[in-house]
Design a protein around this motif. Structure first.
Motif, PDB file in Angstrom:
ATOM      1  N   TYR A 137       0.184   7.611  -6.618  1.00  0.00           N
ATOM      2  CA  TYR A 137      -0.632   8.760  -6.248  1.00  0.00           C
ATOM      3  C   TYR A 137       0.180  10.037  -6.192  1.00  0.00           C
ATOM      4  N   VAL A 138       1.040  10.124  -5.225  1.00  0.00           N
ATOM      5  CA  VAL A 138       1.806  11.356  -5.072  1.00  0.00           C
ATOM      6  C   VAL A 138       3.280  11.019  -5.243  1.00  0.00           C
ATOM      7  N   ILE A 182       2.410   1.693  -3.357  1.00  0.00           N
ATOM      8  CA  ILE A 182       1.424   2.185  -4.331  1.00  0.00           C
ATOM      9  C   ILE A 182       1.228   3.678  -4.150  1.00  0.00           C
ATOM     10  N   TYR A 183       1.115   4.106  -2.899  1.00  0.00           N
ATOM     11  CA  TYR A 183       0.917   5.540  -2.677  1.00  0.00           C
ATOM     12  C   TYR A 183       2.099   6.340  -3.225  1.00  0.00           C
ATOM     13  N   LEU A 184       3.308   5.838  -2.962  1.00  0.00           N
ATOM     14  CA  LEU A 184       4.502   6.591  -3.359  1.00  0.00           C
ATOM     15  C   LEU A 184       4.713   6.584  -4.871  1.00  0.00           C
ATOM     16  N   ILE A 232       8.810  -1.967   1.124  1.00  0.00           N
ATOM     17  CA  ILE A 232       8.388  -0.738   0.426  1.00  0.00           C
ATOM     18  C   ILE A 232       9.341  -0.444  -0.726  1.00  0.00           C
ATOM     19  N   GLY A 253       0.829  -1.212   0.000  1.00  0.00           N
ATOM     20  CA  GLY A 253       0.000   0.000   0.000  1.00  0.00           C
ATOM     21  C   GLY A 253       0.853   1.246   0.000  1.00  0.00           C
ATOM     22  N   ALA A 254       1.889   1.249   0.845  1.00  0.00           N
ATOM     23  CA  ALA A 254       2.764   2.415   0.904  1.00  0.00           C
ATOM     24  C   ALA A 254       3.453   2.627  -0.435  1.00  0.00           C
TER      25      ALA A 254
END
Lengths: 255, 456, 295
Positions: C105-106, C100-102, C164, C97-98
């Protein structure tokens, strides 16, 4: 006999293979001392390969095989007795893109003399000044010798590389498309410099720019598909080429 | 846009809205229910959040004696937040500030965790009343967990009001933030748990005291610090030349075939557990040192038993090798070919080129590998514990030593009181060392990237 | 001027090219390089050979499956599996999840910088400090005591940065064109990530999981302070996570300092052999996956 003596580099029946690929086919060239000789031809025709075999830079390429002989001042450079470092000291090279070391300007120029065993600081300073003057860049750089070479413009970097090659006191200077990465003004400066260098050194230059060849070269060799099609005085070659293919190339029909 | 999620949305807006309000009200009701349970000698005291907020003290009667226990301020703040945040959350929802609402619900959910931190403080107060610590039980009752769960649920629902895409992003964001929270928490906790001992012993006495003898109340860790520094230094002195030269071998000299065999070996070396290195050191290196130096004596005229700083250095040197090799190899491979060509074209030999051009150009990458190795060496515990001998001594090459890491690991199981706190103090010192190494590593590797960028 | 240069070049001409020589310093340096490489490889071979020669003979099915309380290996292996399972089941979703966010998304901004800084910092903290932290938080504060679950919670922190980072690398190699194609067809971002980006990155994510498995298996310092020393067989499947139980690495450590068990050293060698073999297998698996990843 007299004529033989004036030929600095003599290439005899040179054949070069990259693995299966026959890159140079039966090259025979006699390159005179104290002149500028240009190698022209379309990309991939073997002109750079031929230049690199003069100071044995092709040795670095895996599965590269060489047949035939190249004489410098009468000595075969592919003889097993030949000291490659001495050969490269005798035939300095300037590359397509300026490639100064990540060091100060002074260290860049002093690199060659240092590896050839000169440690005396006074002498090094003398060599650096003489080489930079030789490359017509001393006045630009004399105040920033301690600065990184990466701060210079492309043209300055290339002249620095020429100075670096001069510092090892070569007889021959090999230039592999030295101006192809530069803007027109820097190119002109380098060409002027080459004309200067001709007075002291034998210069062999690879270029894809025919105007450049006509401007600076005394003799020109035209390469095509790994062969030398024509080799003669520049004026003669460009005015009335003997071979049809040469004519096609210099009139811009291909390449 | 989100057809996929729209179809799967099984709650419509109104239902979500209703749920949020309901859960918030439940959170507020939890406020009135028993929150903390304190059992002292079978006497049961249940305290509601309201009690904690209204009274600052708990009156305890135990076996005839009476006393007041102060509620820690953090606990009072946390229950105050536990009331405030659901109210704020509902308000924000009504104002359509959904992200702010979610944030206040999250704060509400965190409050139980905040009050958890204060348990040790409460317990100490009770123990100070001359009650044996194993007769005291402090627990949290289900309203505590309900606050936590409802808070998180409310936060999820209020983000969900904005649609599934927003919810997914918020969840991923939470996962990504966990590492930030952890670093923050670890730093905080290291300081909170490490400082008391350092302050009590005195910072100078703690860091520069020669004697470590907790049974006599002497808590000086200078020898531990020195042993850690010497051990790491020795490992670097031995490991760096071997590592860098092996990297040179792999990147410049080895043929493809040999590289094909050697590179996996380096990778395997990096993956071997530290206990195996320790065991190997214990079985091979320690006896080796004992035999070779059997005629020597340490400064304190003890015989050389093999467990020694030298063994620590050797084991650590082996352990930092793979780190240094792989970082240095990457750095050397990143050097543009044109440098090498230029150098060879000037008549330098291959070896001269490597040492005069390639290695200097790769120095920032190699340096960051060394720093990484230092970090690994200074924090290594298990391999060291098995070869160090673990006696607190002035670190000398052939004498037994105890390092910062082994100091923590050995005494943790049976320490208590100030002794245990001082172990956390050692942890703090080690943490500071590691942070210095970490930050300098980041600085160096960033600088390396910049240099590479200007080179191109 | 011309004159002087002529004579200079004449002097140079007298140096024949036929003077092949070998620099002494080159030879010495080259020997040093070979010596270093030989040292690394030689040490590796010594280590592997020493441990396997001494340990392989002691490994047998009986040895692996004995559930005796003091020196049986089965409970230890089960503990290790428990730790692997319960650590990964939390660490993998969080790590992915982390990542994917990095990556999806942002990608820039102050907060992302903070996240990256934190991840790098976590990666640099030695496991003994995680052990200390885990002991204080999970064992004492949460009241879990020395238990497998406390060890798992501590281990999650240890493996998270690695997962990550590797997953991020895997996700970054998925061409943007795939993603843009799906987005252009009107799929939501979340759907695109789960149906397009993640499946493409599966080999890379698996590599990160394998690396984490290896890390957990080899970890000992973090467990030393949090997981206790239990050697009992689990009585019940789930409640076992609340009891103490040493892992293979810890068992090796305790056995190496234990004189009371008659075959302690042999057991140590056997465990070390098992660990080496498992690490080797994991390495090969990761290699194979990485190869698949490139295609």
């Amino acid at each position: 006999m007299e004529k033989e003596k004036n030929n600095k580099v003599v290439i005899e029946n040179l054949n070069l293979f990259y693995g299966e690929h026959h890159a140079l086919k039966n090259i025979n060239l006699k390159i005179p001392e104290g002149k500028i000789t240009a190698f022209i031809g379309p990309s991939g025709c073997g002109k750079s390969t031929c230049l690199k075999s003069i100071n044995r830079m092709n040795d670095l390429v895996d599965n590269c095989r060489i047949e035939g002989k190249i004489f410098i001042s009468g000595e075969d450079i592919y003889d097993p007795r030949t000291d490659v470092t001495l050969l490269r000291k005798c035939a300095g090279m300037v590359f397509q893109t300026p490639n100064p070391f990540p060091m100060s300007i002074f260290d860049n120029v002093a690199y060659g003399p240092r590896i050839h065993g000169i440690k005396d600081k006074k002498k090094l300073e003398e060599i650096v000044e003489r080489s930079l003057r030789g490359a017509a860049i001393w006045d630009d750089l004399k105040d920033k010798l301690k600065k990184s070479a990466f701060g210079l413009s492309g043209g300055q970097q290339q002249r620095l590389c020429i100075a670096r090659a001069l510092a090892i006191e070569p007889d021959i200077i090999l230039m592999d498309e030295p101006t192809s990465a530069l803007d027109p003004i820097s190119t002109l400066k380098i060409e002027d410099l080459m004309m200067e260098l001709r007075k002291k050194y034998t210069v062999i230059v690879v270029t894809h720019n025919m105007q450049q060849a006509t401007r600076i070269a005394d003799k020109t060799a035209f390469f095509l598909m790994g062969e030398v099609i024509e080799y003669s005085d520049t004026d003669r070659m460009f005015r009335n080429p003997v071979d049809k293919r040469t004519e096609d190339y210099i009139t811009g029909r291909f390449g | 846009m989100d057809m996929f999620l729209e179809k799967k949305e099984f709650l419509n807006q109104n239902k979500k809205f209703f749920l949020i309000i309901l859960l918030s009200i439940l959170m507020l009701i939890c406020f009135l229910l028993p929150y903390v349970q304190i059992i002292i000698n079978q006497d049961n005291f249940c305290v509601t959040s309201l009690d904690i907020l209204m009274n600052s003290k708990l009156h305890v009667t135990n076996a005839g004696s009476e006393a007041d226990i102060n509620f820690p301020n953090v606990m009072r703040i946390s229950v105050f937040l536990a009331v405030l945040s659901p109210l704020a959350g509902v308000l924000f929802i009504l104002l359509k500030k959904r992200i702010l609402a979610a944030e206040s619900f999250v704060i509400g959910a965190i409050t139980p965790i905040l009050s958890l931190i204060t348990v040790s403080d409460l317990k100490r107060q009770i123990v100070d009343l001359n009650i044996s610590s194993n007769r005291v039980y402090i627990g949290f009752i289900w309203p505590f967990f309900l606050t936590l769960i409802f808070g998180i649920a409310c936060a999820i629902f209020s983000v969900w009001l904005n649609g599934g895409e927003k919810l997914a992003e918020a969840v991923f964001f939470c996962f990504a933030s966990i590492s930030v929270g952890l670093v923050f928490l670890i730093t905080l906790y290291m300081i909170i748990s490490g400082l008391p001992a350092i302050i009590e012993v005195g910072i100078f006495n703690f860091l520069f005291g020669f004697e470590w003898d907790p049974s006599c109340g002497k808590y000086g860790i200078l020898y531990l610090i020195l042993a850690s520094l010497f051990g790491t230094f020795g490992a670097v002195i031995i490991g760096v030349p071997v590592g860098v030269l092996t990297a040179v071998f792999l990147s410049e000299i080895a043929s493809k075939k040999i590289g094909f065999f050697v590179r996996p070996i380096v990778e395997l070396l990096a993956g071997i557990p530290s206990v195996i290195y320790g065991f190997f050191g214990m079985m091979i290196i320690v006896p080796f040192i004992r035999n070779v130096f059997s005629d020597f004596r340490t400064f304190s005229q003890k015989p050389v038993v093999g467990d020694s700083l030298l063994a620590v250095m050797l084991v650590l040197a082996i352990m930092v090798l793979p780190t240094i090799i792989s970082t240095a190899e990457t750095a050397i491979r990143a050097i543009p070919k044109s440098y090498k060509e230029a150098s060879l074209g000037l008549g330098a030999t291959h070896i001269q080129t490597i040492f005069k051009v390639t290695l200097p150009a790769a120095r920032s990458g190699i340096l960051s590998g060394i720093v990484l190795g230092v970090g690994r060496a200074i924090g290594e515990t298990m391999a060291v514990i098995m070869v160090a001998g673990n006696i607190v001594n002035f670190p000398e090459l052939l004498g037994s030593v105890r390092l910062l890491t082994t100091g923590i690991a050995i005494d943790m199981a049976y320490s208590s009181g100030l002794f245990r706190q001082s172990l956390f103090g050692i942890g703090l010192v080690l943490f500071v060392f590691i942070m210095i190494v970490n930050i300098s590593f980041m600085k160096i590797s960033k600088r390396g990237v910049q240099i590479d960028a200007t080179n191109r | 001027m011309q004159q002087i240069d002529k004579t200079e070049s004449d002097v140079r001409k007298n140096i024949s090219l036929y003077s092949k020589r070998v620099r002494k310093s080159d030879v010495v340096l080259k020997m040093l390089i070979y010596f270093s490489a030989l040292l690394t490889v030689g040490f590796f071979i010594l280590l592997i050979a020493y441990i396997i020669v001494n340990g392989a003979g002691y490994i047998s099915l009986d040895f692996l499956l004995s559930s005796a309380e003091s020196d049986g290996l089965l409970p230890i292996i089960i503990n290790t599996l428990y730790v692997e399972f319960f650590t990964l089941i939390f660490a993998i979703p969080i790590g992915i999840g982390a990542a994917i966010y990095l990556t999806q998304y942002v990608k820039q901004g102050k907060f992302v910088k903070l996240i990256r800084f934190s991840t790098e910092t976590l990666a640099g903290i030695p496991s003994i400090l995680f052990g200390l932290f885990g002991y204080a938080i999970f064992c004492v504060l949460f009241g879990l005591g020395s238990s497998i679950i406390a060890g798992c919670l501590t281990m999650i922190i240890c493996v998270l940065p690695g997962i990550i980072r590797t997953t991020e690398e895997a996700l970054l190699t998925v061409p943007n064109s795939y993603k843009n194609g799906a987005l252009a067809l009107g799929a939501g971002k979340f759907r695109t990530i789960f149906e397009i980006v993640l499946p493409c990155a599966v080999p890379g994510i698996l590599t990160s999981v394998i690396l984490a498995v290896g890390r957990i298996m080899g970890e000992s310092a973090a467990f030393l302070l949090t997981i206790g020393t239990g050697t009992k067989m689990p009585k019940e499947v789930f409640s076992h996570i609340f009891s103490s139980g040493r892992t293979l690495t810890l068992h090796l450590y305790y056995m190496s300092g234990n004189g009371s068990v008659p075959d302690a050293m042999k057991i140590c060698f056997a465990i070390a052999t098992i660990l080496l073999i498992l690490i080797f297998v994991l390495n090969v698996l990761a290699k194979l996956l990485a190869k698949k990843f490139i295609h």
